[in-house]
Write an enzyme that holds these catalytic residues in place. Structure first.
Site, PDB file in Angstrom:
ATOM      1  N   HIS A   1       0.836  -1.202   0.000  1.00  0.00           N
ATOM      2  CA  HIS A   1       0.000   0.000   0.000  1.00  0.00           C
ATOM      3  C   HIS A   1       0.869   1.250   0.000  1.00  0.00           C
ATOM      4  O   HIS A   1       1.933   1.277   0.599  1.00  0.00           O
ATOM      5  CB  HIS A   1      -1.013  -0.005   1.144  1.00  0.00           C
TER       6      HIS A   1
ATOM      7  N   ASP B   1      -0.416   4.387   0.735  1.00  0.00           N
ATOM      8  CA  ASP B   1      -0.882   5.438   1.651  1.00  0.00           C
ATOM      9  C   ASP B   1      -0.208   5.246   2.998  1.00  0.00           C
ATOM     10  O   ASP B   1       0.382   4.189   3.270  1.00  0.00           O
ATOM     11  CB  ASP B   1      -2.411   5.410   1.796  1.00  0.00           C
TER      12      ASP B   1
ATOM     13  N   ASP C   1       6.204   1.387   6.603  1.00  0.00           N
ATOM     14  CA  ASP C   1       4.779   1.034   6.427  1.00  0.00           C
ATOM     15  C   ASP C   1       4.126   1.949   5.419  1.00  0.00           C
ATOM     16  O   ASP C   1       3.583   2.960   5.772  1.00  0.00           O
ATOM     17  CB  ASP C   1       4.074   1.102   7.787  1.00  0.00           C
TER      18      ASP C   1
ATOM     19  N   GLU D   1      -5.194   1.558   2.552  1.00  0.00           N
ATOM     20  CA  GLU D   1      -5.010   0.520   3.557  1.00  0.00           C
ATOM     21  C   GLU D   1      -5.167   1.057   4.980  1.00  0.00           C
ATOM     22  O   GLU D   1      -5.794   0.425   5.831  1.00  0.00           O
ATOM     23  CB  GLU D   1      -3.630  -0.141   3.403  1.00  0.00           C
ATOM     24  N   GLU D   2      -4.618   2.240   5.222  1.00  0.00           N
ATOM     25  CA  GLU D   2      -4.672   2.810   6.577  1.00  0.00           C
ATOM     26  C   GLU D   2      -6.070   3.321   6.915  1.00  0.00           C
ATOM     27  O   GLU D   2      -6.322   3.797   8.026  1.00  0.00           O
ATOM     28  CB  GLU D   2      -3.645   3.939   6.724  1.00  0.00           C
TER      29      GLU D   2
ATOM     30  N   HIS E   1       3.051   2.990  13.160  1.00  0.00           N
ATOM     31  CA  HIS E   1       1.991   4.010  13.256  1.00  0.00           C
ATOM     32  C   HIS E   1       2.354   5.088  14.272  1.00  0.00           C
ATOM     33  O   HIS E   1       1.498   5.842  14.724  1.00  0.00           O
ATOM     34  CB  HIS E   1       0.665   3.365  13.629  1.00  0.00           C
TER      35      HIS E   1
HETATM   36 ZN   LIG Z   1       0.818  -1.261   6.405  1.00  0.00          ZN
HETATM   37 ZN   LIG Z   2      -0.156   0.684   8.697  1.00  0.00          ZN
END
Ligand SMILES: [Zn+2]
Ligand SMILES: [Zn+2]
Ligand SMILES: [Zn+2]
Ligand SMILES: [Zn+2]
Lengths: 469, 469
Positions: free
Chosen positions: B96, B98, B129, B163-164, B442
């Site tokens: 992903h 984003d 990520d 995705e997030e 995150h």
């Molecule tokens: Zn991720």
């Molecule tokens: Zn993530």
């Protein structure tokens, strides 16, 4: 029996000037809880001192209270006198000139700081809490002055501007002035509570106290993701929920050992006071808005509200509290609960058994988290003799005006300043309310019925005369 | 054994161009959760499609997903191919583009959208990520193209931009394209999770699912003052606390009858996988930040995280949640909790026993309040065979690059899209992570170690070769 004809007539014939004065008071948004309104609170104090002077009060002063923690000047206490005859009794009149916050967008049908008249209802912030009653005393002064009737007692006024924000500074002032400005006070009259319902007047002889506690449970150093840590750590919120479940049952039974033992037994004499209340279960259910009252009679319900302790859980700081779904394990949660206190619960003894019970409940969980329980604040209960001389004068006055025996009530909530007056001035306090149970004191569309404004002013006047008997 | 010399050399000798490309990616603040950043998310999708084309991918497209509920266009899914040889296996590569929100003021030491290099650490939002792994695949393409080495499988890329924010629209796209763009996919590789610790590589064969529930208890029509109503009404928060206390013990034991019966028994073979994990209790305690782990061995803790259900209480909506002391009786409270699910918990059966248990717990309280329990959302668990062919290729590749047997891990949290690929494409999925357990995906100061970026890219390359064996 005193002759009230001239006084009562003057009051009932001057509705319009009285409403006009109340409207002036309501127009000053004296919200003590909003720092940007502090100037308006001070303005309101000045307005009130000018009104007292105009009405004929003497020694009118604005007593400064110093600064609040946030650096703002506290609004002054407005004091004044009417009469200094040593042969007369002296009554201290308490009221407050600050109000709760209010915004049109909260759901007010009219502008909150512009008094609206809708039939018998005078609608506006402060109309009933507490500008209406304060103006009621001005009405009383006007009536005696203009009707040429002597007030048979000396009056000392004490109007504060921080009541809605914890009465900061007032307790100290009362102590300081007990042998100064307030010297020689024989009785205290507070008009800052309400009738039980909407039809029947009351005189109030007690309030419950409150002790507010926090239980903090802490584990991880930061909030955790429940996917990663669910099932492998002691979760603070789980611990707190288990501790909370050991405080009170859904039926309201408090599970703290030793608490009920401190509650004064109900005497037959006291029990009888609950037989004649003009209030019923359906009115109470209407206040609640649901048929979820615990008791099956109004007598038991009012005994629970006025003379029994209760424990309410208020909420939890630090847990997820928003709409939606967040998969968080909160790392520190602070549970909040309070206990309403009644005779003869001793606050320090209460703290002791609360702390002890919470610690034992937590210990039983065998959790590795850390728990701390603490008292946030407390205020003691107050109860006076509903057959004492000052109280009897209030009852007679109410009966004189309304033509019925008032209900003798207590309040479930606390009014801490009551106790401060009683203890520091060593004088009996009576709570003589003006407004009705549905006035919505801290709510939207706060109102005072014109009937109550007028009859309430007459009652305050009559009280002074019966006091002197 | 394939000869990786040229590929590995190319990758390790091109650190700087690879870092430069990752820095370009990080510089586009493609935060899918902030509507004002939606343009940047789209910009990032375009950038990625251009990079794929430049690298030599074919059929590169931006697949639209329609609109979000708020009216915003969803960012497109970037797809592309490398090779269409029918004799080769076809691997779908998911990633992903984003990222999570990030602001300097959250506590970042450097600008979150400017890649900073601090020794071995590449710091920036999305570094690990999931822009690092996505760029890892571009590195793989470059290496094969420039070193003149054939990729022994066909590749299909599928990079999403939501995705997030719940992967909105992706599930539908996978279903739609199962017989279209994604036709003939034999295996799926996702590089979007992390090592267990910081030193030892892992390959991941399972994730827990999650079922999120709400329990709403309602009584009075509006919040009440605890002074007036404490002791005379059934309080919704008290009821909720009692219901919550019947869900889980402080030791993490779930009290819902029938739940544990659904959990797959632990076989000796599976049990052994936990004997060789390169992770220990002190590392886990460091992640928690406190010595409050429930288990006394890392084996038991990881079994609890990966193969046992857990129940976490998240919080309460509608109760007092601020700092300070408010004497409110909340009139409606909504408690939130979730259960992490594992084989063979069947979600609909779980709902049934959860609802049943909550209803029975509430009924036992004999409260007059109203209670409702509901499922907010759920996502199923996913487990694959850690001895299957695609998984074995990932293990071999990791061993080839790192020189050690990787730990075979699961994730405690859910990755719902994993299951969607497996079910709709009928192909085994492997989770082959690039970053370390302390990357702070995150969190503030998210980083990817340069070592992991380079060795991780080599691992992805080697995986493709072992797949074809
Ligand atoms: Zn991720
Ligand atoms: Zn993530
Ligand atoms: Zn008040
Ligand atoms: Zn008030």
């Amino acid at each position: 029996m005193p002759d009230f004809t001239k006084i009562f007539e003057y009051i009932s014939e001057n509705e319009y000037p009285f409403i006009t004065r109340l409207a002036e008071a309501v127009a000053i948004p004296s919200v003590s809880g909003e720092s940007e309104r502090r100037e308006d609170v001070v303005k309101m104090g000045t307005w009130l001192s000018e009104q007292l002077t105009k009405a004929g009060a003497t020694d009118v002063e604005l007593k400064p209270l110093g600064k609040e923690d946030n650096g703002l000047d506290l609004p002054p206490v407005v004091v004044g006198r009417w009469g200094t005859d040593e042969k007369k009794k002296t009554v201290l009149i308490y009221g407050h000139y600050d109000v709760q916050p209010a915004q049109r967008s909260d759901g007010w049908w009219s502008k909150p700081f512009k008094l609206a008249i809708d039939g018998d209802r005078l609608i506006g912030r402060g109309s009933t809490d507490d500008k209406g009653p304060v103006c009621g005393w001005l009405n009383v002064l006007d009536a005696h002055r203009e009707a040429g009737v002597e007030i048979p007692v000396n009056l000392v006024f004490c109007f504060e501007g921080m009541e809605e924000s914890g009465s900061i500074g007032l307790d100290d002032l009362i102590k300081r002035e007990a042998d100064g400005y307030f010297k020689g006070v024989d009785a205290v009259c507070i008009s800052d509570n309400y009738w039980l319902g909407t039809k029947y007047p009351v005189v109030t002889y007690g309030v419950r106290g409150v002790s507010y506690y926090e239980v903090a449970v802490e584990g991880p150093k930061a909030d955790l993701h429940s996917g990663l840590f669910g099932g492998i750590v002691y979760e603070p919120l789980t611990d707190l929920v288990h501790v909370f479940s050991q405080l009170v049952t859904p039926q309201g039974e408090i599970l703290i050992p030793g608490l009920q033992d401190m509650v004064a037994p109900l005497t037959d004499k006291e029990d009888k006071l609950y037989d004649t209340l003009h209030f019923d279960l359906s009115e109470l259910e209407e206040n609640v808005g649901a048929k979820t009252v615990l008791q099956d009679s109004i007598k038991k319900a009012m005994q629970a509200r006025w003379r029994e302790p209760s424990l309410s859980l208020h909420g939890i700081e630090g847990a997820f509290a928003e709409t939606g779904a967040k998969t968080v394990i909160p790392h520190k949660v602070i549970g909040k609960f309070s206990i309403r206190t009644v005779p003869n619960i001793e606050p320090r003894k209460l703290d002791e058994i609360v702390f002890d019970h919470v610690k034992k409940s937590f210990a039983k969980l065998n959790s590795k988290n850390k728990m701390e329980v603490s008292l946030v604040h407390d205020g003691d209960y107050w109860v006076t003799d509903p057959h004492g001389w000052s109280y009897t004068a209030a009852v007679k006055a109410t009966k004189e005006v309304y033509g019925v025996e008032p209900d003798l009530t207590r309040e479930g909530g606390s009014i801490p300043i009551t106790l401060s007056f009683q203890n520091n001035l060593n004088a009996p306090v009576v709570l003589l309310p003006m407004g009705r149970g549905d006035d919505g004191a801290h709510s939207t569309n706060e109102k005072l019925n014109l009937t109550n404004f007028i009859k309430g002013s007459q009652t305050l006047a009559a009280y002074l005369h019966y006091l002197a008997e």
